[in-house]
Design a protein around this motif. Structure first.
Motif, short mmCIF file in Angstrom:
data_model
loop_
_atom_site.label_atom_id
_atom_site.label_comp_id
_atom_site.label_asym_id
_atom_site.label_seq_id
_atom_site.Cartn_x
_atom_site.Cartn_y
_atom_site.Cartn_z
N GLU A 1 -5.63 7.30 2.10
CA GLU A 1 -4.27 7.25 1.54
C GLU A 1 -4.07 8.33 0.49
O GLU A 1 -3.04 9.02 0.46
CB GLU A 1 -4.02 5.86 0.95
N ARG B 1 0.84 -1.19 0.00
CA ARG B 1 0.00 0.00 0.00
C ARG B 1 0.89 1.25 0.00
O ARG B 1 2.08 1.18 0.32
CB ARG B 1 -0.93 0.01 1.22
N ASP C 1 2.73 4.32 1.23
CA ASP C 1 3.34 4.66 2.52
C ASP C 1 3.32 6.18 2.66
O ASP C 1 4.21 6.86 2.13
CB ASP C 1 4.78 4.12 2.57
N PRO C 2 2.30 6.76 3.31
CA PRO C 2 2.20 8.22 3.38
C PRO C 2 3.44 8.88 3.95
O PRO C 2 3.87 9.94 3.46
CB PRO C 2 0.97 8.44 4.27
N HIS D 1 -6.04 2.15 -3.81
CA HIS D 1 -5.73 3.11 -2.76
C HIS D 1 -7.01 3.69 -2.15
O HIS D 1 -7.96 4.00 -2.86
CB HIS D 1 -4.86 4.24 -3.31
#
Length: 418
Positions: free
Chosen positions: A199, A158, A160-161, A195
């Protein structure tokens, strides 16, 4: 079928809604002349490039026949293509954000990405991607003299902020007032991750903070499977200066009938108006006809396809567990692409390529499966950092082909690890 009959069929959305993935036999598929079926010898089962083993959706076929019967094969005109996408987005995503005056016809999504990035960056400027990611991102952008910077997905595949924010911050410190862009893939190719709103909102917030322009490749947007929900990037707060690239290509298997749309957020409308006129003429008129018909009248066929893909997604999980027990299977949330972790096979490390021929570059497990199982899958290393030791498998085929392919792969893996 007469032209009137065709119009009636398209208007009502009627047509065969049986599983399109089960409509064609292997013999019929082998007569195809597209890349998927002509790159490898006839004994190879091709589960690699993003083409589906389906017939054309009836409303699309009808629209093309009508145009050809009328000799209507001139230049694209008008706004019906964008209007058809607006209607589809409203029905499927409850999104009213497709502004016709901020939409432009482009040849296809990848060429659209290049053209939009030319509007908002200069040669040598950085473009952030979330690796592992669609291999042509590397090839097209490198050939256009943009510098690719990776902000890898997390271990859960996913966004990764924190990693994206750190990448944006570092690039802003390095470039001062220079231009920075981010090319986003959603639903994500090759992992099948869709997403979430949260996100994407985190990406948009970081992009606004550090002056990064986001271009969202949303070509797989119609192909979100049960359990996930598609969020158009331009619908999240902070995306006002961003772009979206959309097409019916993947949802209705129209890769050879090229057309797409570039959508601009309200603050990016001026940039979109600077796109050269010749870019808009690059789309095929029949492509515009086909894509418009798909968005206007292809819902029922798409629903049948999604049900078939969901069934295949589940079948693939069962087949991997049975025949490839040491292989990791990340159950995709969207697309028809599965990301298989084959590092347990212990094959040699791979090195990526930035050549346009990268889609046929094989190494490691993909090479093993082609040579020993006669199954073509995409080699993970071509998707950038995080891809080595993986393969991407296209499960948009019949249950019988999918079963035979994974069974063969299991035999090859067992022989290799014996």
């Amino acid at each position: 079928m007469t032209a009137a009959d065709a119009r009636g069929s398209r208007a009502s959305g009627t047509g065969d809604t049986a599983n399109p993935l089960e409509a064609l036999s292997l013999d019929q598929l082998r007569r195809r002349r597209s890349m998927k079926w002509r790159t490898h010898p006839a004994d190879v089962l091709p589960l690699w490039v993003a083409e589906m083993d389906v017939p054309l959706a009836p409303p699309v076929a009808d629209a093309l026949r009508e145009a050809i019967d009328m000799g209507d094969t001139g230049y694209p005109a008008g706004t019906e293509f964008a209007e058809s996408l607006a209607g589809f987005a409203s029905r499927r995503w409850n999104w009213e954000g497709v502004a016709i005056d901020r939409a432009a016809v482009i040849p296809d999504v990848m060429m659209g990405a290049v053209q939009v990035l030319r509007l908002i960056t200069d040669p040598g400027d950085p473009v952030v991607v979330n690796s592992p990611v669609y291999a042509p991102f590397y090839a097209f952008l490198t050939h256009d003299d943009r510098r690719i910077v990776e902000a890898p997905l997390g271990d859960d595949l996913r966004i990764d902020p924190a990693g994206i924010e750190e990448t944006f911050r570092r690039l802003r410190e390095e470039s001062g007032k220079g231009k920075i862009a981010c090319l986003l893939s959603n639903p994500h190719n090759p992992t099948g991750t869709v997403h979430t709103f949260e996100e994407l909102a985190a990406v948009a917030e970081s992009a606004r903070r550090y002056g990064v322009r986001v271009v969202a490749d949303e070509i797989h947007a119609p192909l979100v499977l049960p359990g996930a929900e598609f969020t158009p990037y331009l619908s999240v707060p902070g995306s006002e200066d961003a772009f979206s690239l959309m097409s019916a290509t993947k949802g209705w298997n129209l890769a050879g009938i090229k057309a797409a749309l570039a959508l601009a957020g309200p603050e990016a409308a001026g940039d979109l108006r600077r796109m050269p006129e010749e870019v808009h003429h690059g789309a095929s008129f029949l492509g515009v006809v086909a894509h418009t018909a798909a968005y206007h009248h292809g819902d029922k066929w798409l629903d049948a396809l999604l049900a078939g893909l969901d069934a295949n997604r589940n079948l693939l999980g069962e087949l991997v567990a049975e025949h490839l027990p040491g292989i990791g299977y990340a159950r995709p949330e969207g697309t028809y692409l599965a990301w298989l972790d084959c590092r347990s096979l212990g094959l040699a490390s791979e090195e990526g390529s930035t050549d346009l021929a990268v889609v046929t570059d094989l190494a490691g497990p993909a090479k093993l499966f082609l040579e020993q199982a006669r199954v073509a899958v995409s080699s993970g290393h071509i998707f950038g950092t995080g891809g080595a030791g993986h393969v991407r498998l296209n499960f948009a085929t019949s249950r019988s082909v999918l079963t035979e392919a994974v069974t063969r792969m299991g035999h090859a893996a067992a022989l290799h690890t014996r």
